[in-house]
Design an enzyme around this catalytic site. Structure first.
Site, PDB file in Angstrom:
ATOM      1  NE  ARG A   1      -0.380   1.014   4.847  1.00 46.79           N
ATOM      2  CZ  ARG A   1      -0.402   0.354   6.003  1.00 46.79           C
ATOM      3  NH1 ARG A   1      -1.140  -0.710   6.141  1.00 46.79           N
ATOM      4  NH2 ARG A   1       0.324   0.778   7.027  1.00 46.79           N
TER       5      ARG A   1
ATOM      6  CG  ASP B   1       3.672  -4.799   2.713  1.00 45.66           C
ATOM      7  OD1 ASP B   1       3.666  -3.663   2.224  1.00 45.66           O
ATOM      8  OD2 ASP B   1       3.350  -5.032   3.897  1.00 45.66           O
TER       9      ASP B   1
ATOM     10  CG  ASP C   1       9.418  -8.099  10.044  1.00 47.81           C
ATOM     11  OD1 ASP C   1      10.275  -7.259   9.669  1.00 47.81           O
ATOM     12  OD2 ASP C   1       8.766  -7.971  11.099  1.00 47.81           O
ATOM     13  CB  VAL C   2      12.006  -5.598   5.590  1.00 42.92           C
ATOM     14  CG1 VAL C   2      11.151  -5.568   4.334  1.00 42.92           C
ATOM     15  CG2 VAL C   2      11.570  -4.536   6.599  1.00 42.92           C
TER      16      VAL C   2
ATOM     17  CG  ASN D   1       8.457   2.453   0.636  1.00 43.66           C
ATOM     18  OD1 ASN D   1       8.368   3.662   0.778  1.00 43.66           O
ATOM     19  ND2 ASN D   1       7.432   1.623   0.884  1.00 43.66           N
TER      20      ASN D   1
ATOM     21  CE1 TYR E   1       9.397   6.636  10.311  1.00 48.43           C
ATOM     22  CE2 TYR E   1       9.346   9.016  10.574  1.00 48.43           C
ATOM     23  CZ  TYR E   1       9.198   7.892   9.778  1.00 48.43           C
ATOM     24  OH  TYR E   1       8.861   8.039   8.454  1.00 48.43           O
TER      25      TYR E   1
ATOM     26  CE  LYS F   1      11.684   6.170   7.736  1.00 44.60           C
ATOM     27  NZ  LYS F   1      11.700   5.139   6.675  1.00 44.60           N
TER      28      LYS F   1
ATOM     29  CB  THR G   1       0.008   7.507   2.046  1.00 42.32           C
ATOM     30  OG1 THR G   1       0.036   7.815   3.449  1.00 42.32           O
ATOM     31  CG2 THR G   1       1.399   7.645   1.467  1.00 42.32           C
TER      32      THR G   1
HETATM   33  N1  LIG Z   1       3.797   9.192   4.027  1.00 39.95           N
HETATM   34  C1  LIG Z   1       4.638  10.096   4.490  1.00 39.95           C
HETATM   35  O1  LIG Z   1       4.282  11.263   4.682  1.00 39.95           O
HETATM   36  C2  LIG Z   1       6.076   9.743   4.764  1.00 39.95           C
HETATM   37  C3  LIG Z   1       6.953  10.763   5.134  1.00 39.95           C
HETATM   38  C4  LIG Z   1       8.292  10.449   5.380  1.00 39.95           C
HETATM   39  C5  LIG Z   1       8.731   9.152   5.248  1.00 39.95           C
HETATM   40  N2  LIG Z   1       7.843   8.173   4.902  1.00 39.95           N
HETATM   41  C6  LIG Z   1       8.389   6.805   4.771  1.00 39.95           C
HETATM   42  O2  LIG Z   1       7.987   6.276   3.522  1.00 39.95           O
HETATM   43  C7  LIG Z   1       7.778   4.857   3.645  1.00 39.95           C
HETATM   44  C8  LIG Z   1       6.356   4.521   3.204  1.00 39.95           C
HETATM   45  O3  LIG Z   1       5.433   5.310   3.952  1.00 39.95           O
HETATM   46  P1  LIG Z   1       3.863   5.157   3.783  1.00 39.95           P
HETATM   47  O4  LIG Z   1       3.269   6.432   4.250  1.00 39.95           O
HETATM   48  O5  LIG Z   1       3.543   4.631   2.431  1.00 39.95           O
HETATM   49  O6  LIG Z   1       3.601   4.014   4.915  1.00 39.95           O
HETATM   50  P2  LIG Z   1       2.417   2.921   5.055  1.00 39.95           P
HETATM   51  O7  LIG Z   1       2.381   2.566   6.496  1.00 39.95           O
HETATM   52  O8  LIG Z   1       1.159   3.379   4.415  1.00 39.95           O
HETATM   53  O9  LIG Z   1       2.975   1.685   4.213  1.00 39.95           O
HETATM   54  C9  LIG Z   1       4.082   0.971   4.669  1.00 39.95           C
HETATM   55  C10 LIG Z   1       4.037  -0.443   4.110  1.00 39.95           C
HETATM   56  O10 LIG Z   1       5.204  -1.120   4.584  1.00 39.95           O
HETATM   57  C11 LIG Z   1       4.803  -2.365   5.155  1.00 39.95           C
HETATM   58  N3  LIG Z   1       5.735  -2.684   6.243  1.00 39.95           N
HETATM   59  C12 LIG Z   1       5.894  -1.992   7.405  1.00 39.95           C
HETATM   60  N4  LIG Z   1       6.788  -2.608   8.173  1.00 39.95           N
HETATM   61  C13 LIG Z   1       7.201  -3.717   7.491  1.00 39.95           C
HETATM   62  C14 LIG Z   1       8.109  -4.757   7.772  1.00 39.95           C
HETATM   63  N5  LIG Z   1       8.788  -4.819   8.944  1.00 39.95           N
HETATM   64  N6  LIG Z   1       8.309  -5.730   6.840  1.00 39.95           N
HETATM   65  C15 LIG Z   1       7.626  -5.694   5.670  1.00 39.95           C
HETATM   66  N7  LIG Z   1       6.741  -4.735   5.351  1.00 39.95           N
HETATM   67  C16 LIG Z   1       6.538  -3.756   6.252  1.00 39.95           C
HETATM   68  C17 LIG Z   1       3.386  -2.163   5.655  1.00 39.95           C
HETATM   69  O11 LIG Z   1       2.678  -3.393   5.755  1.00 39.95           O
HETATM   70  C18 LIG Z   1       2.819  -1.238   4.590  1.00 39.95           C
HETATM   71  O12 LIG Z   1       2.273  -1.959   3.509  1.00 39.95           O
HETATM   72  C19 LIG Z   1       8.080   4.505   5.093  1.00 39.95           C
HETATM   73  O13 LIG Z   1       9.432   4.097   5.212  1.00 39.95           O
HETATM   74  C20 LIG Z   1       7.859   5.836   5.811  1.00 39.95           C
HETATM   75  O14 LIG Z   1       8.562   5.901   7.015  1.00 39.95           O
HETATM   76  C21 LIG Z   1       6.532   8.437   4.656  1.00 39.95           C
END
Ligand SMILES: NC(=O)c1ccc[n+]([C@@H]2O[C@H](COP(=O)([O-])OP(=O)(O)OC[C@H]3O[C@@H](n4cnc5c(N)ncnc54)[C@H](O)[C@@H]3O)[C@@H](O)[C@H]2O)c1
Length: 267
Positions: A16, A37, A75-76, A102, A173, A177, A208
């Site tokens: 997602r 995922d 799990d990654v 990601n 977090y 990062k 998102t």
């Molecule tokens: N959306 C934002 O505003 C934003 C801002 C800065 C950074 N990020 C980073 O971007 C990336 C994606 O963000 P997003 O908003 O799409 O997040 P999200 O939570 O909507 O999606 C993350 C996806 O990663 C999967 N996931 C989480 N932990 C996992 C693990 N241990 N093993 C396998 N899969 C795993 C989840 O199941 C999910 O499908 C993340 O690393 C987040 O920290 C997002």
């Protein structure tokens, strides 16, 4: 001809959100894409994400674009599973050209994760999910990229990795990062001689489905940037496209902020 015709990519956390949009972008450019995922149907957790789906999973959406796709659920932070996945992708497609590491995210609430009082459980979870997950993804694909003497790796940091929250909250977090950004600089130095490039994307607040739903419940979050708006997943995917194609052939070891010019309230 797409820019990535004949190439293969792995995108983690692509069930997602941003990962899904990155995966679809790479597929639309011609790449075959492996989706990783912990749940390939993680979109079901947020109605706003479920509403975006055009098929039963990201894997099916990629296939509907006419590309090959593979799905892996693990799990990654599991190094052995990462290695098995990379081996399976290589055995199926004979090459691994692109990794977008990601998968990630935070845990708990901002006030329960202040720097001076971080619960061990949250610290471990978030360091493992973000930092270990990124490093294990990279380590799993590196042998194949080195052998090919080519590859493009994109890791994902965050605005929080460059600037502390004014209350010192969500420290686990931000720390994870920041470490990903620094790790990527080391990685670029290590693998440059093999023709492999590694760069880090640091998004600001991006709408998102998950964040749209969360901000609907907590209005007024994080508009503090020069452009006075949140980013869109497609705008982030534009940067991923740049970093995974030859448009960025002389760019490596960079940490690229795509955050609308955020100075405060980084995400
Ligand atoms: N959306 C934002 O505003 C934003 C801002 C800065 C950074 N990020 C980073 O971007 C990336 C994606 O963000 P997003 O908003 O799409 O997040 P999200 O939570 O909507 O999606 C993350 C996806 O990663 C999967 N996931 C989480 N932990 C996992 C693990 N241990 N093993 C396998 N899969 C795993 C989840 O199941 C999910 O499908 C993340 O690393 C987040 O920290 C997002």
């Amino acid at each position: 001809m797409g820019r990535l015709d004949g190439k293969t990519a792995i995108v983690t956390g692509a069930g997602r959100g941003l990962g899904r949009v990155y995966a679809l972008r790479l597929a639309s450019l011609g790449a075959d894409v492996a989706v990783v995922d912990k749940s390939l149907t993680s979109f079901k957790e947020f109605q706003a994400e479920a509403d975006l789906m055009t098929a039963g999973s990201t894997v099916e959406e990629i296939e509907n674009l006419g590309r090959r796709a593979l799905g892996f659920e693990f799990d990654v932070a599991d190094r052995a599973a990462q290695e098995a996945m990379a081996r399976a992708v290589f055995e199926a497609w004979g090459r691994i050209d692109i990794l977008v590491a990601n998968a990630g995210g935070g845990s708990s609430t901002p006030m329960a994760t202040r720097a001076s009082d971080l619960p061990t459980k949250d610290l471990e979870l978030v360091i493992e999910r973000n930092l270990y997950g990124t490093i294990f993804s990279v380590n799993a694909v590196a042998p194949y990229m080195k052998q090919a003497r080519a590859g493009k790796i994109v890791t994902i940091s965050s605005g929080s990795g460059g600037q502390a929250d004014p209350a010192g909250s969500y420290a686990h977090y931000g720390t994870a990062k920041a470490a990903i950004a620094m790790y990527t600089r080391y990685l670029a130095q290590d693998v440059g001689e093999y023709g492999i490039r590694a760069n880090c994307l640091a998004p600001g607040y991006t709408d998102t489905g998950r964040l749209l739903q969360l901000s609907a419940n907590a209005p007024g979050t994080a508009h503090q940037n020069a452009l006075r708006r949140h980013g869109t997943p497609e705008e982030l995917a534009n940067v991923v496209e740049f970093l995974t194609t030859d448009l960025s052939s002389f760019v490596t070891g960079a940490v690229i902020q795509a955050d609308g010019g955020t100075v405060l309230g980084a995400v």
